[in-house]
Design a protein around this motif. Structure first.
Motif, PDB file in Angstrom:
ATOM      1  N   ASN A 124      34.419  -4.834 -14.233  1.00 48.74           N
ATOM      2  CA  ASN A 124      33.946  -3.506 -13.809  1.00 48.74           C
ATOM      3  C   ASN A 124      33.901  -3.333 -12.298  1.00 48.74           C
ATOM      4  OD1 ASN A 124      33.177  -2.053 -16.383  1.00 48.74           O
ATOM      5  ND2 ASN A 124      31.990  -3.932 -16.632  1.00 48.74           N
ATOM      6  N   THR A 125      34.855  -3.910 -11.595  1.00 49.69           N
ATOM      7  CA  THR A 125      34.845  -3.806 -10.134  1.00 49.69           C
ATOM      8  C   THR A 125      35.119  -2.386  -9.659  1.00 49.69           C
ATOM      9  OG1 THR A 125      37.144  -4.587 -10.143  1.00 49.69           O
ATOM     10  CG2 THR A 125      35.434  -6.211  -9.685  1.00 49.69           C
ATOM     11  N   HIS A 126      35.859  -1.596 -10.438  1.00 50.62           N
ATOM     12  CA  HIS A 126      36.108  -0.212 -10.068  1.00 50.62           C
ATOM     13  C   HIS A 126      34.816   0.609 -10.092  1.00 50.62           C
ATOM     14  CE1 HIS A 126      36.201  -0.426 -14.400  1.00 50.62           C
ATOM     15  NE2 HIS A 126      36.417   0.868 -14.566  1.00 50.62           N
ATOM     16  N   ARG A 127      33.973   0.333 -11.071  1.00 51.41           N
ATOM     17  CA  ARG A 127      32.703   1.048 -11.172  1.00 51.41           C
ATOM     18  C   ARG A 127      31.717   0.555 -10.113  1.00 51.41           C
ATOM     19  NH1 ARG A 127      30.511   0.801 -17.042  1.00 51.41           N
ATOM     20  NH2 ARG A 127      29.358   2.653 -16.331  1.00 51.41           N
ATOM     21  N   ALA A 128      31.726  -0.750  -9.851  1.00 47.84           N
ATOM     22  CA  ALA A 128      30.837  -1.306  -8.832  1.00 47.84           C
ATOM     23  C   ALA A 128      31.174  -0.756  -7.450  1.00 47.84           C
ATOM     24  CB  ALA A 128      30.933  -2.832  -8.830  1.00 47.84           C
ATOM     25  N   TYR A 129      32.446  -0.613  -7.169  1.00 43.58           N
ATOM     26  CA  TYR A 129      32.882  -0.081  -5.874  1.00 43.58           C
ATOM     27  C   TYR A 129      32.332   1.324  -5.650  1.00 43.58           C
ATOM     28  CZ  TYR A 129      36.064   1.964  -2.426  1.00 43.58           C
ATOM     29  OH  TYR A 129      36.578   2.613  -1.338  1.00 43.58           O
ATOM     30  N   ASN A 130      32.463   2.166  -6.684  1.00 43.10           N
ATOM     31  CA  ASN A 130      31.966   3.538  -6.554  1.00 43.10           C
ATOM     32  C   ASN A 130      30.453   3.591  -6.442  1.00 43.10           C
ATOM     33  OD1 ASN A 130      34.468   4.871  -6.608  1.00 43.10           O
ATOM     34  ND2 ASN A 130      34.562   4.729  -8.840  1.00 43.10           N
ATOM     35  N   ARG A 131      29.770   2.706  -7.166  1.00 41.59           N
ATOM     36  CA  ARG A 131      28.300   2.687  -7.102  1.00 41.59           C
ATOM     37  C   ARG A 131      27.803   2.338  -5.706  1.00 41.59           C
ATOM     38  NH1 ARG A 131      25.546  -0.268 -12.320  1.00 41.59           N
ATOM     39  NH2 ARG A 131      26.392   1.072 -13.976  1.00 41.59           N
ATOM     40  N   VAL A 132      28.361   1.282  -5.154  1.00 43.48           N
ATOM     41  CA  VAL A 132      27.894   0.804  -3.850  1.00 43.48           C
ATOM     42  C   VAL A 132      28.133   1.855  -2.773  1.00 43.48           C
ATOM     43  CG1 VAL A 132      28.316  -0.924  -2.044  1.00 43.48           C
ATOM     44  CG2 VAL A 132      28.086  -1.633  -4.434  1.00 43.48           C
ATOM     45  N   ARG A 133      29.214   2.586  -2.871  1.00 46.65           N
ATOM     46  CA  ARG A 133      29.489   3.642  -1.899  1.00 46.65           C
ATOM     47  C   ARG A 133      28.418   4.735  -1.927  1.00 46.65           C
ATOM     48  NH1 ARG A 133      34.511   4.274   0.389  1.00 46.65           N
ATOM     49  NH2 ARG A 133      34.460   6.541   0.131  1.00 46.65           N
ATOM     50  N   GLU A 134      27.721   4.827  -3.062  1.00 44.55           N
ATOM     51  CA  GLU A 134      26.642   5.809  -3.190  1.00 44.55           C
ATOM     52  C   GLU A 134      25.267   5.166  -3.012  1.00 44.55           C
ATOM     53  OE1 GLU A 134      27.252   7.596  -6.985  1.00 44.55           O
ATOM     54  OE2 GLU A 134      29.059   8.673  -6.384  1.00 44.55           O
ATOM     55  N   GLY A 135      25.247   3.905  -2.581  1.00 41.08           N
ATOM     56  CA  GLY A 135      23.985   3.219  -2.352  1.00 41.08           C
ATOM     57  C   GLY A 135      23.334   2.678  -3.603  1.00 41.08           C
ATOM     58  N   ASN A 136      24.075   2.597  -4.694  1.00 39.38           N
ATOM     59  CA  ASN A 136      23.533   2.097  -5.961  1.00 39.38           C
ATOM     60  C   ASN A 136      23.981   0.652  -6.161  1.00 39.38           C
ATOM     61  OD1 ASN A 136      22.814   1.526  -8.586  1.00 39.38           O
ATOM     62  ND2 ASN A 136      23.832   3.299  -9.500  1.00 39.38           N
ATOM     63  N   PHE A 137      23.029  -0.271  -6.105  1.00 39.28           N
ATOM     64  CA  PHE A 137      23.346  -1.695  -6.243  1.00 39.28           C
ATOM     65  C   PHE A 137      22.887  -2.264  -7.587  1.00 39.28           C
ATOM     66  CE2 PHE A 137      23.106  -0.677  -1.765  1.00 39.28           C
ATOM     67  CZ  PHE A 137      24.244  -1.274  -1.252  1.00 39.28           C
TER      68      PHE A 137
END
Length: 353
Positions: A124-137
């Protein structure tokens, strides 16, 4: 002589530039003309004055197109790709049009991209990338599985399939394969079985076979139902191998655990061009993009510096062989001097990609 290149992009012009052609075979005297449009019945007139045309995966060379090319004096078709399901080889043979592909360019490029798709979906690296860009860890929803020890099934064990097998063997995976033409090289990494067994036992199924009448929609309602619950399906070969309608249904009923596509059966009207400012009216493709466990890329697995260089060199060498009347190793419709048409379709060797 003039070579008309269709579906050309800036990177094609970079690697197929006239200086490169001259460097490879000065005696051929090749002049390269580029057309951004795909070759079709409507764009055939652009080939006027050319002795040869160079085409890509989504150019359509039906019998009617080939007849029009022949009437304008075109005598050679050069495919800057491995697959040739878009060319009517019987018509080319009847018309005496030489056809050659580039089957052996950087198989590692496509194999490595298939692995990249698997790891992206699996972890799920594609989803993790988008999350982190929005400050969601948060890690919720990103749980993956270790590849080590999982069973991977390959449909097709040509050059790309074997390259893929080597990589997955390095991950510690068990490898199964289905291919009517067995490869001794693959047997170093896995074992052959029938398609039913492969589908039932594989956690990941990766397609590496050409598109033929026998393989079209090899993934359909029936074969999808044979796959393990939650298995992942990967296609970096040809879009027509998969019934899009069938995979959407399998995703909706949560039977298919993940789908990674670098190719799509309706890609001809969309791929390799920018549609970000227009409405895409392909309902099945748009439906696929709504699933969180689906990746769709634009047929880019081949897109490496090494592969483009090999494609360009191989294409020009095929053309030089045609110009000088030399035997061409990668001809699909080749010279056969005693025959009335001067050309003969090559059917003896198995199709390998």
């Amino acid at each position: 002589m003039q070579l008309a290149v269709f579906s050309s992009k800036p990177y094609d012009k970079l690697f197929l530039a006239t200086p490169r052609a001259t460097e490879l075979d000065p005696a051929a005297g090749i002049e390269v003309i580029y057309h951004d449009f795909a070759l079709s019945l409507e764009t055939v007139p652009l080939a006027k004055g050319a002795t040869a045309v160079c085409v890509f995966v989504n150019d359509i060379l039906t019998e009617e197109v080939l007849e029009s090319l022949h009437a304008m004096g075109v005598r050679a078709v050069l495919l800057r790709c491995a697959g040739y399901n878009n060319v009517d080889l019987d018509a080319a043979s009847r018309l005496g049009i030489f056809v050659a592909n580039v089957p052996s360019y950087s198989p590692e490029a496509v194999a490595e991209f298939a692995v990249a798709l698997i790891q992206t979906l699996n972890r799920n690296t594609h989803r993790a990338y988008n999350r982190v860009r929005e400050g969601n860890f948060s890690l919720d929803g990103l749980l993956g599985r270790t590849l080590h020890g999982r069973t991977v099934g390959l449909v097709g064990t040509g050059r790309i399939g074997v390259a893929f097998a080597k990589i997955m063997n390095g991950f510690g995976c068990r490898l199964l394969a289905f291919d009517p033409f067995e490869s001794d090289e693959f047997k170093k990494y896995g074992e052959y079985t029938d398609l039913d067994t492969l589908l039932k036992e594989s956690d990941i199924v990766s397609l590496h076979c050409p598109l033929t009448d026998k393989t079209r929609h090899i993934i359909n309602d029936t074969t999808l139902s044979q796959m393990r619950q939650g298995a992942m399906l990967v296609n970096t070969s040809r879009g027509g191998l998969i019934s899009t309608r069938a995979v959407i249904a399998a995703l909706k009923r949560h039977h298919l655990g993940g789908l990674a596509l670098d190719v799509y059966e309706g890609e001809g009207a969309l791929f390799y061009t920018d549609h970000s400012g227009t409405i895409i009216d392909d309902d099945e493709l748009m439906r696929l993009t709504t699933f969180h466990n689906v990746l769709v890329c634009g047929h880019q697995a081949f897109f490496t510096d090494e592969a483009l260089r090999e494609i360009a060199d191989g294409t020009i060498r095929n053309l030089a062989d045609f110009v000088h009347g030399r035997p061409c190793k990668f001809s699909l419709v080749q010279r056969d001097a005693p025959s009335p048409g001067g050309l003969k379709r090559r059917d003896s060797a198995p199709i390998r990609i």
